[in-house]
Design an enzyme around this catalytic site. Structure first.
Site, short mmCIF file in Angstrom:
data_model
loop_
_atom_site.label_atom_id
_atom_site.label_comp_id
_atom_site.label_asym_id
_atom_site.label_seq_id
_atom_site.Cartn_x
_atom_site.Cartn_y
_atom_site.Cartn_z
N ASP A 1 -4.95 -2.77 -8.59
CA ASP A 1 -5.19 -3.17 -9.98
C ASP A 1 -4.49 -2.22 -10.95
O ASP A 1 -3.96 -2.65 -11.98
CB ASP A 1 -6.69 -3.20 -10.28
CG ASP A 1 -7.43 -4.20 -9.41
OD1 ASP A 1 -6.96 -5.35 -9.31
OD2 ASP A 1 -8.47 -3.85 -8.82
N GLY B 1 0.80 -1.22 0.00
CA GLY B 1 0.00 0.00 0.00
C GLY B 1 0.84 1.27 0.00
O GLY B 1 1.71 1.45 -0.85
N GLU B 2 0.60 2.13 0.98
CA GLU B 2 1.32 3.41 1.05
C GLU B 2 2.80 3.23 1.35
O GLU B 2 3.58 4.19 1.29
CB GLU B 2 0.68 4.30 2.12
CG GLU B 2 0.77 3.71 3.52
CD GLU B 2 0.12 4.60 4.56
OE1 GLU B 2 0.21 5.84 4.43
OE2 GLU B 2 -0.47 4.06 5.51
N GLY C 1 4.75 1.08 -0.41
CA GLY C 1 5.46 0.61 -1.59
C GLY C 1 5.23 -0.85 -1.92
O GLY C 1 4.22 -1.45 -1.51
#
Length: 307
Positions: free
Chosen positions: A238, A207-208, A210
């Site tokens: 996606d 996610g945030e 990487g």
């Protein structure tokens, strides 16, 4: 031009975040993958299913992005897959409010003849039996098969998932899913375990924070670009997959070194996706914006160090 075959949902989403909420809007894994991959010079096609309620303007949008839609079946009298979710304040966790499979419940994917020899196949998050069915229709062995999946299939279709995982080159999952699939807490150990299941490359999305790619003993980390505001995380994974597979298809290079570049391109495109609700940012994105942000990624990750 290389062919990229994309399999996944084309759907309606209704999303609520701390920044607002939407009614039914365009969504689905294949939609995000296709829009992201359209930024590369590839001949892409989507295999999916929608109901008679799916607006022509959404299909036209995909066609305008040079995405072949012959493989999108329209079921007369049917209703399109619908998902509704509400994100918590941290934007990393969410509650599913509604999931209506509708026409997706009986989806039998048909790969268009022209794409049965596609060099790259991107299997978006779907039932593993559907993913296997697509691979069975290929007339030549693709250069690269990428599979995205989630914990839902690990819970309810694990034997079928393990069968299709044996047949792919790259698997992309998040850190929680990697731990569930491997039963290892360390992501290094988890990736090693997943390698033994079949995939040569394991991409773990954080996610945030990487994404990591593992290939035997080699590891590469791509950071996520620090953003002032994350508006809606829906479809970011996606979009990452579309950037990754689109870049690989364009460059026709399936080496680990090139996959490092592919991960940066995927992360770059995903950073745009989260800036607006649904597909809105990806639809209005231009190549100049994409290139400028790639330069930001470069300055974020490059440094000289005296050893």
């Amino acid at each position: 031009m290389s062919k990229l075959l994309i399999v996944g949902t084309v759907a309606f989403d209704a999303i609520e975040t701390p920044f607002g909420k939407t009614d039914k809007i365009l969504g689905g894994a294949a939609t995000y993958i296709g829009l992201s991959a359209s930024f590369f010079k590839v001949d892409s096609a989507i295999v999916s299913v929608v109901g008679e309620d799916f607006p022509q303007e959404h299909l036209d949008l995909l066609s305008e992005r040079n995405i072949n839609i012959e493989g999108i079946e329209i079921v007369k009298g049917g209703k399109t897959f619908f998902w509704s979710g509400k994100y918590h304040n941290d934007m990393n966790s969410r509650d599913t409010l509604a999931t209506e499979l509708n026409v997706l419940a009986d989806f039998n994917p048909i790969v268009p003849e022209k794409y049965k020899d596609a060099e790259v196949v991107m299997l978006g998050n779907l039932h593993p039996i559907v993913q296997s069915s697509v691979l069975n229709q290929m007339t030549t062995q693709p250069k690269l098969v990428v599979l995205d999946t989630m914990n839902f299939w690990m819970d309810c279709a694990l034997p079928e998932l393990l069968e299709v995982v044996k047949r792919v080159d790259v698997i992309t999952i998040n850190d929680e899913e990697a731990r569930q699939l491997s039963r290892e807490y360390s992501l290094v150990k988890a990736a090693a375990k997943i390698h033994t299941m079949g995939p040569k490359y394991v991409v773990i999305k954080k996610g945030e924070h990487g994404a990591l790619i593992f290939h035997n003993k080699d590891v590469f980390f791509a950071p996520a670009l620090p953003l002032e505001e994350v508006f809606d995380p829906t479809g970011a994974g996606d979009t990452f997959a579309g950037g990754f597979s689109g870049y690989i298809a364009q460059t026709e290079d399936v080496s680990f070194e090139n996959m490092k570049n592919a991960i940066i391109h995927g992360s770059n495109l995903a950073s745009f996706c989260v800036e607006k609700f649904g597909t809105e940012r990806m639809v209005n994105l231009n190549k100049e914006d994409v290139y400028a942000r790639l330069q930001q990624f470069k300055s974020l990750t490059q440094f000289d160090i005296k050893l």
